[in-house]
Design an enzyme around this catalytic site. Sequence first.
Site, PDB file in Angstrom:
ATOM      1  N   HIS A 374       0.816  -1.222   0.000  1.00 27.62           N
ATOM      2  CA  HIS A 374       0.000   0.000   0.000  1.00 27.62           C
ATOM      3  C   HIS A 374       0.850   1.273   0.000  1.00 27.62           C
ATOM      4  O   HIS A 374       0.432   2.293  -0.539  1.00 27.62           O
ATOM      5  CB  HIS A 374      -0.976  -0.002   1.185  1.00 27.62           C
ATOM      6  CG  HIS A 374      -0.340   0.136   2.531  1.00 27.62           C
ATOM      7  ND1 HIS A 374       0.299  -0.901   3.166  1.00 27.62           N
ATOM      8  CD2 HIS A 374      -0.247   1.201   3.384  1.00 27.62           C
ATOM      9  CE1 HIS A 374       0.736  -0.508   4.338  1.00 27.62           C
ATOM     10  NE2 HIS A 374       0.429   0.775   4.496  1.00 27.62           N
ATOM     11  N   ASP A 375       2.033   1.230   0.575  1.00 25.05           N
ATOM     12  CA  ASP A 375       2.899   2.416   0.617  1.00 25.05           C
ATOM     13  C   ASP A 375       4.147   2.260  -0.241  1.00 25.05           C
ATOM     14  O   ASP A 375       5.151   2.942  -0.005  1.00 25.05           O
ATOM     15  CB  ASP A 375       3.306   2.722   2.060  1.00 25.05           C
ATOM     16  CG  ASP A 375       2.243   3.502   2.814  1.00 25.05           C
ATOM     17  OD1 ASP A 375       1.387   4.128   2.145  1.00 25.05           O
ATOM     18  OD2 ASP A 375       2.251   3.485   4.059  1.00 25.05           O
ATOM     19  N   LYS A 378       6.161   5.172  -1.582  1.00 24.72           N
ATOM     20  CA  LYS A 378       7.088   5.957  -0.762  1.00 24.72           C
ATOM     21  C   LYS A 378       8.535   5.773  -1.196  1.00 24.72           C
ATOM     22  O   LYS A 378       9.405   6.578  -0.798  1.00 24.72           O
ATOM     23  CB  LYS A 378       6.940   5.564   0.709  1.00 24.72           C
ATOM     24  CG  LYS A 378       5.646   6.050   1.344  1.00 24.72           C
ATOM     25  CD  LYS A 378       5.582   5.659   2.815  1.00 24.72           C
ATOM     26  CE  LYS A 378       4.303   6.176   3.467  1.00 24.72           C
ATOM     27  NZ  LYS A 378       4.204   5.786   4.894  1.00 24.72           N
ATOM     28  N   HIS A 403       2.510   9.631  -3.150  1.00 26.11           N
ATOM     29  CA  HIS A 403       2.999   8.246  -3.051  1.00 26.11           C
ATOM     30  C   HIS A 403       1.928   7.243  -3.475  1.00 26.11           C
ATOM     31  O   HIS A 403       2.249   6.149  -3.947  1.00 26.11           O
ATOM     32  CB  HIS A 403       3.513   7.936  -1.639  1.00 26.11           C
ATOM     33  CG  HIS A 403       2.445   7.628  -0.639  1.00 26.11           C
ATOM     34  ND1 HIS A 403       1.806   8.602   0.096  1.00 26.11           N
ATOM     35  CD2 HIS A 403       1.881   6.442  -0.231  1.00 26.11           C
ATOM     36  CE1 HIS A 403       0.920   8.047   0.912  1.00 26.11           C
ATOM     37  NE2 HIS A 403       0.944   6.731   0.732  1.00 26.11           N
ATOM     38  N   HIS A 429      -5.970   3.901  -0.803  1.00 23.67           N
ATOM     39  CA  HIS A 429      -6.069   3.705   0.648  1.00 23.67           C
ATOM     40  C   HIS A 429      -6.091   5.021   1.429  1.00 23.67           C
ATOM     41  O   HIS A 429      -6.334   5.011   2.647  1.00 23.67           O
ATOM     42  CB  HIS A 429      -4.951   2.781   1.155  1.00 23.67           C
ATOM     43  CG  HIS A 429      -3.577   3.391   1.169  1.00 23.67           C
ATOM     44  ND1 HIS A 429      -2.835   3.583   0.028  1.00 23.67           N
ATOM     45  CD2 HIS A 429      -2.810   3.845   2.201  1.00 23.67           C
ATOM     46  CE1 HIS A 429      -1.663   4.112   0.341  1.00 23.67           C
ATOM     47  NE2 HIS A 429      -1.624   4.278   1.650  1.00 23.67           N
ATOM     48  N   HIS A 430      -5.858   6.160   0.758  1.00 20.41           N
ATOM     49  CA  HIS A 430      -5.989   7.460   1.422  1.00 20.41           C
ATOM     50  C   HIS A 430      -7.234   8.217   0.969  1.00 20.41           C
ATOM     51  O   HIS A 430      -7.401   9.389   1.340  1.00 20.41           O
ATOM     52  CB  HIS A 430      -4.742   8.329   1.174  1.00 20.41           C
ATOM     53  CG  HIS A 430      -3.563   7.906   2.010  1.00 20.41           C
ATOM     54  ND1 HIS A 430      -3.558   8.014   3.394  1.00 20.41           N
ATOM     55  CD2 HIS A 430      -2.349   7.399   1.672  1.00 20.41           C
ATOM     56  CE1 HIS A 430      -2.393   7.577   3.865  1.00 20.41           C
ATOM     57  NE2 HIS A 430      -1.637   7.196   2.840  1.00 20.41           N
ATOM     58  N   ASP A 458      -4.841   0.416   7.997  1.00 24.53           N
ATOM     59  CA  ASP A 458      -3.632   1.250   8.015  1.00 24.53           C
ATOM     60  C   ASP A 458      -3.715   2.310   9.107  1.00 24.53           C
ATOM     61  O   ASP A 458      -2.771   2.506   9.879  1.00 24.53           O
ATOM     62  CB  ASP A 458      -3.451   1.889   6.641  1.00 24.53           C
ATOM     63  CG  ASP A 458      -2.151   2.676   6.531  1.00 24.53           C
ATOM     64  OD1 ASP A 458      -1.136   2.240   7.125  1.00 24.53           O
ATOM     65  OD2 ASP A 458      -2.142   3.723   5.854  1.00 24.53           O
TER      66      ASP A 458
END
Length: 519
Positions: A374-375, A378, A403, A429-430, A458
């Site tokens: 998910h990240d 980054k 990201h 996811h954000h 998260d």
Amino acid sequence: MLDEEYLLWKPESPDEELFQFAVENSPHTTWKVIIVDDEKTIHAATRKALSGFSFEGKHLRFVSAYTREEAKQAIFRHPDAAVILLDVMLNGEKAGLDVVSYIRDELKNFFVRIILRTGQPQEAPEEVVIREYDINDYREKTEMTARKLYTILTASLRAYRDIMLIENNKRALERILASSSSLLESQSMHKLAGRVLNELTDILKLNTTRNRGTLSGLIATKDTNGDFYVMTATDNYGNIVGQSINQVFSACSLEMFRKGHTSSTEYHKFFCSKHGHETFIYLEGVGLIDDWETKFMEILMLNVLAAIDNIYLNKEIEETQKEIIFTLGEFSEARSRETSYHVKRVAEYSRLLALKYGLPEEEAEIIRIATPMHDVGKLGITDNILNKPGRLTADEFEIIKSHGMLGYEILKNSNRTIMQAGAVIALQHHEKYNGEGYPQGLKGEAIHVYGRITAIADVFDALGSDRVYKKAWPLDQILAYFEKEKGQHFDPVLVDIFFANLPEFLEIRDRFNDPASQV
């Protein structure tokens, strides 16, 4: 003495059954013979002449019919009949010829050996009947002595046996060819084993020259510890799937099996693939097994062993892919100095929430595997922004927000299901349920359920963990935040599910706990 005799009589009323069975139980298999004649004395004489007859250790079972209609019903109800002794003239008509046409043309039964008998050869000349009807022998009743009848029946049964052998071989080969490609495409050992058990029993059932009752058995495979565990079994074994084979057989029995010792009612064999994966097959109720059955079962197992190697190879590749994905996720989190178990906890939270939401086990597992990415975006953010201890500037926050799109760009071009799921999760996811999230400002169920699930997992873990810019929150504060943000940041249905199953989420948190971050 006959093992079993079928008697057919004319009904006295329309409601009376046409067939009556007088059965003598016998352990022997038999050859079924249909006698069709309108004279009861012929039936009696035929039975008497053949009363001591046997061929290849099997006796006879008779079905008697006296009219054209009864003859048709008899052959229809007994498609496994080996021989039919058929009178040409039935009740003054050449009805026997009509029965021949019915057998060959309508029922498409080309296996039963048809022996025509006649007391009036002038009514149906032999040269005409042989040419126009698919029969196997033609005899006048005057020449059908007991010795001749014995000889003719022996020859007919031998022919029937050989024809059925060829037919059984053909059907078995067709089954193997039909199943080969699908077996090789199998992705699950348990599903493969279930199909194989069905295929093996079906091959054995093809042999109509053997009387077999209910076939049962199991298939087991050796695990990494060297023990065999049951992959599939028939219902009569109960719930033993997944258990050690030692629950069924003693160590002594297994050793005897390996040495080839068997009984007259069972089949068992150990098979080993070229990569060393060993499989054990055990079948009961099979009786004696013909050579052709053994050969076809072993041909099928060659395909099965190839399929097993294929499954293990795919499993190894899949496990390697999972490890790479998880390592990639851990690396992206490590760059932002986040807790060592963050990726694992988020993955487990997401799987649990997906299951509680009602997604299938397989899909929940995909989410679990994909969530660590998910990240991953980054990786494209510089360290001085990613690990800045103070408040980010507006420009820096916009870079951080990128990201999600960066992760999506990294993953989107893969055609793998897990990577596609990872791309969706990385991108969404954000997002927030009220439409105020980023990067696309999606709202409500326009956000993919994978993104809505991961958002809760998260944030729950992030709030309960130390970060460079904050300390971990206590649990009651986290729960108050989720209550406040239900329907705003988070999907309200998923939040309710989260609260309803909170102890299970806390169990995951404690199982993969970072000591310094416990809340």
